[in-house]
Design a protein around this motif. Structure first.
Motif, PDB file in Angstrom:
ATOM      1  N   ASP A 192       0.852  -1.183   0.000  1.00  0.00           N
ATOM      2  CA  ASP A 192       0.000   0.000   0.000  1.00  0.00           C
ATOM      3  C   ASP A 192       0.893   1.240   0.000  1.00  0.00           C
ATOM      4  O   ASP A 192       1.663   1.467   0.943  1.00  0.00           O
ATOM      5  CB  ASP A 192      -0.896  -0.026   1.241  1.00  0.00           C
ATOM      6  N   GLU A 193       0.778   2.045  -1.048  1.00  0.00           N
ATOM      7  CA  GLU A 193       1.651   3.211  -1.207  1.00  0.00           C
ATOM      8  C   GLU A 193       1.555   4.171  -0.026  1.00  0.00           C
ATOM      9  O   GLU A 193       2.537   4.821   0.337  1.00  0.00           O
ATOM     10  CB  GLU A 193       1.284   3.957  -2.498  1.00  0.00           C
ATOM     11  N   LYS A 194       0.381   4.273   0.578  1.00  0.00           N
ATOM     12  CA  LYS A 194       0.192   5.239   1.663  1.00  0.00           C
ATOM     13  C   LYS A 194       1.033   4.901   2.880  1.00  0.00           C
ATOM     14  O   LYS A 194       1.303   5.776   3.709  1.00  0.00           O
ATOM     15  CB  LYS A 194      -1.286   5.299   2.067  1.00  0.00           C
ATOM     16  N   LEU A 195       1.435   3.638   3.005  1.00  0.00           N
ATOM     17  CA  LEU A 195       2.140   3.199   4.207  1.00  0.00           C
ATOM     18  C   LEU A 195       3.646   3.091   4.017  1.00  0.00           C
ATOM     19  O   LEU A 195       4.374   2.885   4.985  1.00  0.00           O
ATOM     20  CB  LEU A 195       1.575   1.852   4.668  1.00  0.00           C
ATOM     21  N   ILE A 196       4.113   3.215   2.786  1.00  0.00           N
ATOM     22  CA  ILE A 196       5.557   3.179   2.537  1.00  0.00           C
ATOM     23  C   ILE A 196       6.145   4.540   2.899  1.00  0.00           C
ATOM     24  O   ILE A 196       5.659   5.580   2.440  1.00  0.00           O
ATOM     25  CB  ILE A 196       5.855   2.843   1.068  1.00  0.00           C
ATOM     26  N   LEU A 197       7.159   4.529   3.726  1.00  0.00           N
ATOM     27  CA  LEU A 197       7.779   5.785   4.151  1.00  0.00           C
ATOM     28  C   LEU A 197       8.289   6.553   2.938  1.00  0.00           C
ATOM     29  O   LEU A 197       9.060   6.036   2.134  1.00  0.00           O
ATOM     30  CB  LEU A 197       8.939   5.495   5.106  1.00  0.00           C
ATOM     31  N   HIS A 198       7.842   7.799   2.811  1.00  0.00           N
ATOM     32  CA  HIS A 198       8.299   8.599   1.681  1.00  0.00           C
ATOM     33  C   HIS A 198       9.450   9.512   2.099  1.00  0.00           C
ATOM     34  O   HIS A 198       9.689   9.770   3.278  1.00  0.00           O
ATOM     35  CB  HIS A 198       7.142   9.394   1.059  1.00  0.00           C
ATOM     36  N   ALA A 199      10.173   9.986   1.110  1.00  0.00           N
ATOM     37  CA  ALA A 199      11.334  10.839   1.351  1.00  0.00           C
ATOM     38  C   ALA A 199      10.881  12.229   1.821  1.00  0.00           C
ATOM     39  O   ALA A 199       9.760  12.654   1.523  1.00  0.00           O
ATOM     40  CB  ALA A 199      12.160  10.948   0.073  1.00  0.00           C
ATOM     41  N   PRO A 200      11.773  12.920   2.550  1.00  0.00           N
ATOM     42  CA  PRO A 200      13.091  12.495   3.030  1.00  0.00           C
ATOM     43  C   PRO A 200      12.983  11.583   4.258  1.00  0.00           C
ATOM     44  O   PRO A 200      12.232  11.867   5.179  1.00  0.00           O
ATOM     45  CB  PRO A 200      13.780  13.812   3.379  1.00  0.00           C
ATOM     46  N   HIS A 201      13.734  10.485   4.225  1.00  0.00           N
ATOM     47  CA  HIS A 201      13.619   9.460   5.254  1.00  0.00           C
ATOM     48  C   HIS A 201      14.290   9.846   6.565  1.00  0.00           C
ATOM     49  O   HIS A 201      13.688   9.767   7.633  1.00  0.00           O
ATOM     50  CB  HIS A 201      14.241   8.150   4.756  1.00  0.00           C
ATOM     51  N   GLU A 202      15.556  10.223   6.491  1.00  0.00           N
ATOM     52  CA  GLU A 202      16.314  10.454   7.719  1.00  0.00           C
ATOM     53  C   GLU A 202      17.445  11.439   7.450  1.00  0.00           C
ATOM     54  O   GLU A 202      17.910  11.598   6.318  1.00  0.00           O
ATOM     55  CB  GLU A 202      16.874   9.133   8.259  1.00  0.00           C
ATOM     56  N   ARG A 203      17.858  12.092   8.510  1.00  0.00           N
ATOM     57  CA  ARG A 203      18.962  13.044   8.411  1.00  0.00           C
ATOM     58  C   ARG A 203      19.727  13.053   9.726  1.00  0.00           C
ATOM     59  O   ARG A 203      19.222  12.605  10.766  1.00  0.00           O
ATOM     60  CB  ARG A 203      18.446  14.447   8.082  1.00  0.00           C
ATOM     61  N   LEU A 204      20.947  13.603   9.672  1.00  0.00           N
ATOM     62  CA  LEU A 204      21.835  13.637  10.833  1.00  0.00           C
ATOM     63  C   LEU A 204      22.368  15.047  11.020  1.00  0.00           C
ATOM     64  O   LEU A 204      22.829  15.679  10.063  1.00  0.00           O
ATOM     65  CB  LEU A 204      23.003  12.666  10.619  1.00  0.00           C
ATOM     66  N   LEU A 205      22.319  15.537  12.251  1.00  0.00           N
ATOM     67  CA  LEU A 205      22.947  16.812  12.597  1.00  0.00           C
ATOM     68  C   LEU A 205      24.373  16.511  13.045  1.00  0.00           C
ATOM     69  O   LEU A 205      24.596  15.954  14.123  1.00  0.00           O
ATOM     70  CB  LEU A 205      22.166  17.510  13.708  1.00  0.00           C
ATOM     71  N   TYR A 206      25.325  16.863  12.192  1.00  0.00           N
ATOM     72  CA  TYR A 206      26.734  16.536  12.438  1.00  0.00           C
ATOM     73  C   TYR A 206      27.572  17.785  12.191  1.00  0.00           C
ATOM     74  O   TYR A 206      27.489  18.404  11.127  1.00  0.00           O
ATOM     75  CB  TYR A 206      27.177  15.411  11.495  1.00  0.00           C
TER      76      TYR A 206
END
Length: 539
Positions: free
Chosen positions: A150-164
């Motif tokens: 189900d497209e509605k449940l697939i995590l869409h971008a942006p997925h993750e990020r890091l503060l570095y």
């Protein structure tokens, strides 16, 4: 529930530790909020721990199979029994319906208070695929190499990020500004994980897979469980600080403990066991809901066909080849009891609970003094925001947002999947902290005695690092959930735990189903033991 006002210009605290005190001092210009502190199951757990007297049962309920617990293992067991035609199933919810899959809501804004995603299951996880297909989450080709979801449940971008280094970058592994030699070590580690992902033992079984019960028993590979992940990394010359931080973060995120304590087998399993694919998503994608896994749990509960009862199990025992379970609810602090009688009972509860309620659990081969797993405590806090805080320019707000170098695990955004053109006026940021920097027993003591202010300061560590004092004015309220025994932690030696193996093999009137039987807490493992217990209950 503990409810206190947290006022602007908060005063210094008592014995909460220097880190918490520093966090509160940093809260500076903080307008008044009233954090609610939730302790799921604490009152019921203390009732069991202190062995307080219970009144006689006010009613007796008969069933063919009783499922004692409504977490993912219990729900899967009840669902499987229903699929196999068992029509008389009673489910006792336990102190918190859905356990670690629970969630909450502020009006229309749902949020997780436990687990918040499910990775696309690999082909080896047919039990999970079967379940997801029945729920309509997999829409086509459930048993093929790349099902459709189900497209509605697939995590869409942006997925993750890091503060570095004061700047956001895409992904969780540090990359921008990292020396070339360290990046080369990251690449070497990733290449080695790719090889291990496909590796098979002398018994021709995959070394790392889900469920873990299907992994190779080759002693040459099982020896990895005799050392820590940190020791394995040292043996294999992995020393880059950014890589070690990333690996430590991943272990804290999945197991609640860092590389210095987790079994090397478990540490490698994290990186080598998954890799599910979908026809309409990238490899290794995630499924997620605004309310974490609670919407999935609710949907699954509706498909079980089971009668559900509120209550907590106080005792379980075999009587004349059947099972009797005394259950209770607390109403205004006073217990009310009822008795469940069944042909079979599935104890879908953590082992630290089962050890207290199953009559003479040692007769099943489990000695709590020797076989009890360690448990990692967690702090989950949901911040209701009346507007989004201003972002730094390098990378947009993502679903998962992690800060390098802190003790936190970052924060997720409940409205991330909202694809309207304009962002919603309000949102919920969910902060996760595993208290992995201290002994679990001491961490639990601290959770019991810490003030709401101390808890809030710790919960907001990453958010303050990301937004500074600007975050303060966005917060409308905060709800803190304390999970003192959130998950079993896979310490070295967990694979050879004879007591847990004995509970896996139980085939009598009392059966066991929980991710604790795998030694670590993930959806795929909990669901597997629910599936297995249901099959055994059919006998």
């Amino acid at each position: 529930m503990q409810r206190r006002s947290f006022l602007r210009w908060t005063a210094a605290l008592g014995a909460g530790g220097a880190a918490a005190a520093a966090g509160i001092a940093a809260y500076g210009r903080w307008r008044e909020i009233k954090p609610d502190v939730h302790h799921p199951g604490r009152a019921e757990g203390h009732y069991l721990r202190d062995r307080q007297a219970l009144p006689p049962p006010s009613s007796v309920i008969d069933a063919d199979v009783a499922v004692l617990g409504s977490g993912i293992a219990g729900l899967t067991a009840a669902w499987k029994l229903h699929r196999e035609g068992v029509g008389d199933v009673l489910m006792v919810d336990g102190p918190e319906p859905f356990g670690n899959a629970a969630g909450g809501a502020h009006g229309a804004l749902a949020y997780p208070t436990g687990a918040h995603y499910l990775p696309i299951p690999p082909q080896e996880c047919l039990h999970v695929r079967h379940l997801l297909y029945d729920l309509g989450i997999i829409t086509r080709d459930p048993y093929g190499p790349r099902p459709q979801y189900d497209e509605k449940l697939i995590l869409h971008a942006p997925h993750e990020r890091l503060l570095y280094g004061g700047k956001w970058q895409e992904g969780i592994a540090p990359r921008d500004g990292v020396p070339a030699a360290e990046l080369a070590e990251h690449a070497r580690f990733n290449a080695e994980m790719e090889k291990l992902h496909a590796m098979r033992g002398a018994d021709r079984l995959k070394v790392f897979t889900l469920p873990a019960a299907h992994a190779s028993n080759d002693p040459a590979w099982r020896r990895l469980d005799s050392i820590t992940f940190k020791a394995w990394l040292e043996q294999n010359s992995y020393r880059a600080p950014t890589l070690l931080w990333y690996l430590d973060y991943c272990c804290r995120d999945d197991y609640g403990i860092g590389i210095d304590r987790v079994s090397a087998w478990a540490g490698l399993h994290y990186f080598c066991a998954r890799g599910g694919e979908a026809s309409n998503a990238e490899g290794g994608a995630w499924l997620t809901w605004p309310g974490g896994l609670q919407p999935l749990a609710e949907q699954l509960a509706k498909r079980t066909g089971a009668r559900r009862m509120a209550g907590t199990v106080a005792s379980v025992k075999e009587v004349n080849g059947r099972v009797e379970a005394l259950c209770f609810t607390l109403e205004a602090g006073k217990p009310r009891t009822y008795l469940v009688r069944a042909r079979k009972a599935i104890c879908a509860m953590p082992l630290f609970v089962a050890s207290r309620v199953v009559d003479n659990i040692a007769q099943y081969g489990f000695d709590p003094a020797r076989h009890m797993p360690a448990y990692a405590p967690w702090l989950v806090t949901n911040f209701l925001l009346d507007r989004f805080p201003e972002e730094l320019p390098e990378a947009p707000l993502s679903w998962d947002n992690v800060v390098h170098g802190t003790k936190g695990l970052g924060y997720v955004v409940s409205t991330h999947q909202d694809i309207r053109r304009q962002p919603p006026a309000q949102t919920v940021f969910t902060s996760y902290v595993a208290l992995s920097d201290r002994d679990p027993v001491e961490a639990r003591k601290w959770l019991q005695t810490a003030s709401a202010e101390e808890l809030l300061a710790l919960a907001a560590t990453d958010l303050r690092a990301a937004y500074g004092s600007a975050f303060d004015g966005c917060v409308q309220r905060a709800d803190i959930t304390l999970r003192a025994h959130a998950m079993a932690a896979p310490l070295p030696g967990f694979l050879s735990n004879a007591g847990i193996q004995a509970l896996r093999d139980a085939h009598g009137p009392i059966l066991f189903a929980h991710s604790d039987l795998s030694g670590f807490s993930v959806f795929e493992e909990a669901s597997w033991w629910g599936w297995q217990a249901a099959r055994n209950a059919l006998a």
